[in-house]
Design a protein around this motif. Sequence first.
Motif, PDB file in Angstrom:
ATOM      1  N   ASN A  19       0.991  -1.020   0.029  1.00  0.00           N
ATOM      2  CA  ASN A  19       0.017   0.292  -0.153  1.00  0.00           C
ATOM      3  C   ASN A  19       1.092   1.231  -0.365  1.00  0.00           C
ATOM      4  O   ASN A  19       1.612   1.304   0.910  1.00  0.00           O
ATOM      5  N   THR A  29      -6.277  10.844   2.495  1.00  0.00           N
ATOM      6  CA  THR A  29      -6.876   9.478   2.344  1.00  0.00           C
ATOM      7  C   THR A  29      -7.074   9.050   0.932  1.00  0.00           C
ATOM      8  O   THR A  29      -7.082   9.665   0.261  1.00  0.00           O
ATOM      9  N   GLU A  30      -7.367   7.272   1.381  1.00  0.00           N
ATOM     10  CA  GLU A  30      -7.368   6.773  -0.330  1.00  0.00           C
ATOM     11  C   GLU A  30      -8.757   7.205  -0.869  1.00  0.00           C
ATOM     12  O   GLU A  30      -9.537   7.758  -2.205  1.00  0.00           O
ATOM     13  N   THR A  41       0.594   8.917  -7.910  1.00  0.00           N
ATOM     14  CA  THR A  41      -0.912   8.345  -8.303  1.00  0.00           C
ATOM     15  C   THR A  41      -1.820   8.928  -7.484  1.00  0.00           C
ATOM     16  O   THR A  41      -3.081   8.256  -7.489  1.00  0.00           O
ATOM     17  N   ARG A  42      -1.702   9.709  -7.294  1.00  0.00           N
ATOM     18  CA  ARG A  42      -2.436  10.458  -6.226  1.00  0.00           C
ATOM     19  C   ARG A  42      -3.574  11.115  -7.414  1.00  0.00           C
ATOM     20  O   ARG A  42      -3.420  12.054  -7.844  1.00  0.00           O
ATOM     21  N   HIS A  69      -9.272  10.783  -0.410  1.00  0.00           N
ATOM     22  CA  HIS A  69      -8.934  12.527  -0.690  1.00  0.00           C
ATOM     23  C   HIS A  69     -10.007  13.109   0.036  1.00  0.00           C
ATOM     24  O   HIS A  69     -10.010  14.553  -0.134  1.00  0.00           O
ATOM     25  N   TYR A 125       4.111   8.311  -4.216  1.00  0.00           N
ATOM     26  CA  TYR A 125       2.841   8.759  -4.203  1.00  0.00           C
ATOM     27  C   TYR A 125       2.239   9.246  -4.473  1.00  0.00           C
ATOM     28  O   TYR A 125       0.490   9.781  -4.523  1.00  0.00           O
ATOM     29  N   LEU A 155       0.038   4.318   0.562  1.00  0.00           N
ATOM     30  CA  LEU A 155      -0.614   5.509   1.027  1.00  0.00           C
ATOM     31  C   LEU A 155       0.517   5.635   2.342  1.00  0.00           C
ATOM     32  O   LEU A 155       1.135   5.483   3.382  1.00  0.00           O
TER      33      LEU A 155
END
Length: 155
Positions: free
Chosen positions: A13, A89-90, A78-79, A92, A75, A15
């Motif tokens: 992961n 957070t995943e 990939t945002r 957003h 990271y 994040l």
Amino acid sequence: MQQLMQALEQEQNLLNRAVLAAFLYTGIRMDEFLTLKRSDYVNTNIQNTLRVVSPRGIERFIPLNDKFTLTLDEYLMTRMDSGEDLFSTELHKAFTRYHIRKIFDVFNVNSRQLRQTFVSELIRLNISIPEISNLVYGGNESIVKNLDSLYNDII
């Protein structure tokens, strides 16, 4: 420390890996992490730094090592959002202490351990006590006395 580094490298992961690396490689406090903005990350060909502001308003610039820079860049690529927070957070959303603690639970660590690990690594690299004090504690002189004993234990 070695086990933590291996777990960090094996973490799938991105994040989780970026958040843990932020604490491990910068020694920041949780409150400082929660206020990081994209504009606080300065990535140049010469020196990569992270601008950190303490809860008391003390500003410091932390030089970043290549491992953290690569992880953070990966990271950020990939945002899918354009939010100003450096970490989200995943979904957003802005990070909270709860989100950080959930990630720490995966690695069975806490922010104090990661901060201590960062300081120990600086000592191992023969960084001077006053420089460590400025990097990690914003120049707080009372901390230097505590670092002296840790320094002697490590060296």
